[in-house]
Design a protein around this motif. Structure first.
Motif, PDB file in Angstrom:
ATOM      1  N   LEU A 107      52.938  -1.608  59.869  1.00 41.06           N
ATOM      2  CA  LEU A 107      52.555  -2.903  60.446  1.00 41.06           C
ATOM      3  C   LEU A 107      53.745  -3.837  60.585  1.00 41.06           C
ATOM      4  N   ILE A 108      54.653  -3.795  59.614  1.00 40.96           N
ATOM      5  CA  ILE A 108      55.810  -4.684  59.665  1.00 40.96           C
ATOM      6  C   ILE A 108      56.779  -4.263  60.769  1.00 40.96           C
ATOM      7  N   GLN A 109      56.997  -2.969  60.934  1.00 45.29           N
ATOM      8  CA  GLN A 109      58.016  -2.485  61.854  1.00 45.29           C
ATOM      9  C   GLN A 109      57.505  -2.205  63.266  1.00 45.29           C
ATOM     10  N   ALA A 110      56.215  -2.365  63.499  1.00 45.71           N
ATOM     11  CA  ALA A 110      55.672  -2.089  64.833  1.00 45.71           C
ATOM     12  C   ALA A 110      56.194  -3.123  65.831  1.00 45.71           C
ATOM     13  N   PRO A 111      56.658  -2.665  66.998  1.00 46.21           N
ATOM     14  CA  PRO A 111      57.166  -3.629  67.985  1.00 46.21           C
ATOM     15  C   PRO A 111      56.062  -4.507  68.571  1.00 46.21           C
ATOM     16  N   THR A 112      54.910  -3.929  68.816  1.00 48.91           N
ATOM     17  CA  THR A 112      53.765  -4.706  69.301  1.00 48.91           C
ATOM     18  C   THR A 112      52.554  -4.356  68.450  1.00 48.91           C
ATOM     19  N   ILE A 113      51.772  -5.361  68.168  1.00 50.34           N
ATOM     20  CA  ILE A 113      50.591  -5.162  67.324  1.00 50.34           C
ATOM     21  C   ILE A 113      49.366  -5.563  68.128  1.00 50.34           C
ATOM     22  N   SER A 131      44.935  -5.378  68.399  1.00 49.19           N
ATOM     23  CA  SER A 131      43.795  -5.410  67.481  1.00 49.19           C
ATOM     24  C   SER A 131      43.313  -4.001  67.150  1.00 49.19           C
ATOM     25  N   SER A 132      43.404  -3.080  68.103  1.00 48.52           N
ATOM     26  CA  SER A 132      42.991  -1.697  67.809  1.00 48.52           C
ATOM     27  C   SER A 132      43.960  -1.040  66.832  1.00 48.52           C
ATOM     28  N   PHE A 133      45.247  -1.393  66.905  1.00 50.14           N
ATOM     29  CA  PHE A 133      46.236  -0.867  65.971  1.00 50.14           C
ATOM     30  C   PHE A 133      45.966  -1.373  64.558  1.00 50.14           C
ATOM     31  N   VAL A 134      45.671  -2.651  64.433  1.00 44.11           N
ATOM     32  CA  VAL A 134      45.356  -3.232  63.129  1.00 44.11           C
ATOM     33  C   VAL A 134      44.073  -2.630  62.581  1.00 44.11           C
ATOM     34  N   SER A 135      43.092  -2.429  63.451  1.00 42.03           N
ATOM     35  CA  SER A 135      41.838  -1.815  63.028  1.00 42.03           C
ATOM     36  C   SER A 135      42.062  -0.384  62.534  1.00 42.03           C
ATOM     37  N   SER A 136      42.905   0.355  63.245  1.00 42.53           N
ATOM     38  CA  SER A 136      43.208   1.727  62.822  1.00 42.53           C
ATOM     39  C   SER A 136      43.910   1.750  61.473  1.00 42.53           C
TER      40      SER A 136
END
Length: 86
Positions: free
Chosen positions: A35-41, A43-48
């Motif tokens: 989560l910290i290193q992701a270039p774009t975040i 809502s589906s990524f956070v949910s996953s």
């Protein structure tokens, strides 16, 4: 505290504490770093990521619940069972 708790009880609490810390380290599975290193975040990524942490936590708890009775028998300490399942 040493006057209130016997050496055997202190050993049981220390053993349970070490198992809880180990499970806590394994539960993260690197989601925080992702989560910290992701270039774009999104809502589906956070949910996953959330459901990955929930799934890893539940599976580790199920594994711990399955192994608590054999561990208690191995160490001949039935007091481990309620402490590890709490």
């Amino acid at each position: 505290l040493p006057r209130l708790v016997s050496q055997a009880d202190f050993g049981v609490i220390d053993f349970v504490n070490s198992i809880v810390l180990l499970v806590g380290m394994l539960r993260d599975i690197g989601v925080s770093q992702i989560l910290i290193q992701a270039p774009t975040i999104t809502s589906s990524f956070v949910s996953s990521c959330f459901w990955a942490r929930v799934g890893s936590g539940l599976s580790l708890y199920a594994l711990l619940a399955a192994l608590v009775y054999p561990i208690a028998i191995f160490y001949r300490t039935p007091d481990l069972v309620p402490l590890m399942l709490a």
